[in-house]
Design an enzyme around this catalytic site. Structure first.
Site, PDB file in Angstrom:
ATOM      1  N   HIS A 534       0.822  -1.212   0.000  1.00 25.16           N
ATOM      2  CA  HIS A 534       0.000   0.000   0.000  1.00 25.16           C
ATOM      3  C   HIS A 534       0.856   1.261   0.000  1.00 25.16           C
ATOM      4  CE1 HIS A 534       0.552   1.056   4.332  1.00 25.16           C
ATOM      5  NE2 HIS A 534       0.613  -0.249   4.515  1.00 25.16           N
ATOM      6  N   CYS A 553       2.470  -4.799   7.078  1.00 23.21           N
ATOM      7  CA  CYS A 553       2.217  -4.705   5.646  1.00 23.21           C
ATOM      8  C   CYS A 553       3.401  -4.035   4.945  1.00 23.21           C
ATOM      9  CB  CYS A 553       0.921  -3.952   5.375  1.00 23.21           C
ATOM     10  SG  CYS A 553      -0.543  -4.954   5.704  1.00 23.21           S
TER      11      CYS A 553
END
Length: 637
Positions: A534, A553
């Site tokens: 992301h 992440c």
């Protein structure tokens, strides 16, 4: 085709799952504080043990239906995966009772590979029933299938002696170190037979024991070199692989019929360009006289900036000349050749350093710090590099041998992601991965969608470990930040929730905005750990050399370029999708393999092996698993 994510449940389902499993210190500043750099505000936050007495124990909110927590008790914590003490695979005795099939003594040896039962070796097959060999279940099954069929002749014994096929196989197994395996795991002693001993039974027992042992070792080698000798899922909860199934059924027949059994055994090792580069590097280092090659030392006690001077400039130029790529040395050949030993950090040498930093994935600013020094001096000793190579070759076996013509690889120790198309690297960029307390997993999956203007579903670990202390002192905390809160699927105000109760039915998400923790987009490959790539508003993190800073992440330095690559479109089209301001997801035309990997040694696009720091200390656990495996396998009877 597009679809819109409409519920908090769906957002939470794809939120950063590493954080769902990770622990954080009670007074660590939250992700939003981290994004905003608002450390001062965090430090002034009132935590449970600092709350005014009148505030403790206030009730009446919506939450807490499962019973409130004692306000004087420690705050709850969500703990993360752990590393295990490696448990080796179970070894069982091969069921040799199925091998008792007496044959005519003195028959002609079968050297044709025909499998004709009338051409049995002179060795009595009935002695196979007395052999004692232990192996894992797969190897034992293959042995029982081959020797349980009386039509299959012995492989390694002809008449009263071992054959050339056996010698070739043993030689190949002795070279296991060249493909990153341990020769001790496959060692077999030749039968100790006294030619003057007239007892044929003693001789035949020794030969049949050797026959079965060598077959077991050959099968074990083939299995190990294809899938790896250890089970990665037994190392830690951060490893997640479907272990390969190796078809061992035809191996002994193929070994018996092969004109060069040593070459056949060697051919079973991975043949990918990445594995071959690791193999070649391993051979080179092992040939470097035990690691006694000259090592260039660069001694800097502070940062060296362009325009300054240092007596270490000579060693810097020498080190880059040794460890820089061939392309780099060619591009700067004039600078390297013309250097006359000056201590000035001149513009031409700055340019040399900047290009070296760029090819090593470091900040290309010409400022020389310890990360640059480590890269230009090789960093590791030969011995430590060899260890990293052996671990990397093992880990490469956990992945598909053919990574595909189009794929994405994230290498956590390198803090980089690479996009390959048509078998070539077409895009690379810096990434931020999980911190040591919020580690990113090691697994492979497939990219399916790109979501634009995403919601961020806050994992329970962040709610409990980081937000809860703030919410207990200020229930309006999430309302003030613009977060959306739901209890049992119903939207409520943050201030109305009993934050002393259970949060099991409470979901929190952050709507799309310029301040959203996920930035403009996220790239999804749905997995049980809910890890994805992301964007992030924290762009300054990409300037750092050590980038293990996220909740698990993978943050991308250039998310628009990666989104365009996986969608097969342009950056301009991605920009238009973002400009809509609407939360929506677009499926990739074809699913793309993604390898969320962990290699402290790995070849770059030019095939040159690069070495990286073991940020999570995982290589040591692999080494311990190696040792445990060799010890268990050595406990033969």
């Amino acid at each position: 085709m597009t679809f819109v994510l409409k519920s908090a449940a769906s957002a939470l389902a794809i939120s950063c799952g590493v954080a769902m499993m990770s622990a954080a210190p009670t007074q660590a500043y939250t992700l939003m504080d981290m994004l905003r750099g608002d450390r001062q505000r965090t430090q002034s936050t009132i935590f449970m043990d600092q709350m005014p007495p009148g505030r403790v124990g206030q009730r009446g909110g919506i939450g807490g239906s499962l019973g409130g927590l004692d306000p004087e008790a420690p705050l709850p914590k969500v703990s993360g995966p752990r590393y295990y003490t490696y448990k080796t695979e179970t070894l069982q005795f091969v069921d040799t009772g199925k091998f008792a099939d007496p044959v005519v003594t003195g028959a002609v040896a079968d050297v044709s590979g025909s499998g004709d039962a009338s051409a049995e070796p002179a060795v009595q097959r009935r002695f196979l029933a007395q052999a004692k060999v232990r192996a894992n279940a797969d190897v034992a099954k293959a042995l029982e299938a081959y020797y349980g069929d009386s039509r299959n002749p012995l492989v390694w014994v002809d008449g009263n002696q071992i054959n050339d096929r056996a010698k070739s196989a043993m030689s190949a197994l002795a070279d296991a170190a060249f493909v990153g395996l341990d020769p001790a795991d496959y060692a077999v002693q030749t039968p100790d037979i006294d030619p003057a001993n007239p007892d044929p039974a003693f001789r035949d027992r020794a030969l049949t024991q050797f026959e079965l042992e060598l077959s077991a070792k050959v099968l074990a080698f083939v299995q190990d070199t294809v899938r790896g000798r250890i089970d990665p899922n037994k190392i830690s909860g951060y490893h997640d692989f479907q272990r390969k199934v190796v078809n061992l059924a035809p191996v002994l027949k193929l070994a018996r019929m092969s004109p060069d059994v040593g070459a056949y055994i060697g051919s079973r090792s991975p043949d990918s360009p990445q594995f071959q580069a690791l193999k070649a590097e391993l051979a080179k280092l092992r040939a470097a006289d035990g690691g006694n090659e000259e090592r260039i030392v660069v001694s800097l006690d502070k940062l060296l900036r362009p325009g300054e001077s240092s007596p270490e400039i000579a060693n810097i130029v020498k080190a880059i000349g040794k460890h820089g790529s061939e392309t780099l040395r060619t591009d700067h050949a004039a600078t390297i050749a013309a250097y006359a030993g000056s201590s000035d950090y001149s513009p031409d040498i700055v340019s040399l350093v900047e290009d070296f930093q760029k090819e090593r994935g470091l900040k290309s600013d010409g400022v020389i710090g310890q990360a640059t020094v480590r890269a230009m001096t090789g960093g590791d000793t030969n011995a430590s590099k060899i260890d990293k190579l052996v671990v990397a070759m093992e880990q490469a076996r956990w992945l598909p041998e053919d990574l595909g013509s189009r794929y994405v690889m994230i290498n956590q120790p390198a803090y980089m992601v690479y996009y390959h198309n048509d078998g070539k690297e077409q895009l690379s960029m810096r990434v931020v991965v999980g911190g040591k307390n919020n580690q990113t997993y090691f697994f492979d999956d497939e990219i399916e969608t790109v979501e634009f203007n995403p919601f961020w579903g806050v994992p329970q670990s962040i709610i409990i470990n980081e937000m809860l202390p703030k919410l207990r002192s200020d229930p309006n905390y999430l309302d003030q930040l613009g977060y959306e809160v739901e209890v049992n699927g119903h939207a409520v105000a943050s201030s109305s929730v009993d934050w002393y109760g259970s949060t099991d039915n409470v979901s929190v998400r952050q709507p799309p905005s310029s301040d959203n923790a996920l930035g403009e987009l996220k790239i999804l490959f749905p997995n049980s750990h809910a890890i994805y790539m992301h964007d992030t508003p924290s762009k300054s993190f990409f300037k750092r050399d050590m980038r293990a800073l996220s909740h698990g992440c993978v943050r991308l330095a250039n998310p628009r370029a990666m989104a365009a690559a996986v969608l097969g479109t342009t950056v301009d089209d991605v920009a238009k999708q973002i400009a809509s301001g609407q939360n929506h997801a677009v499926r990739v035309p074809q699913k793309i393999p993604v390898y969320v990997s962990y290699f402290t040694a790995w070849p770059n696009k030019d095939g040159v092996v690069e070495y990286f720091d073991d940020v999570y200390g995982r290589d040591a656990y692999v080494d311990k698993a190696f040792d445990a495996t060799t010890k268990a396998r050595g406990a033969q009877i």
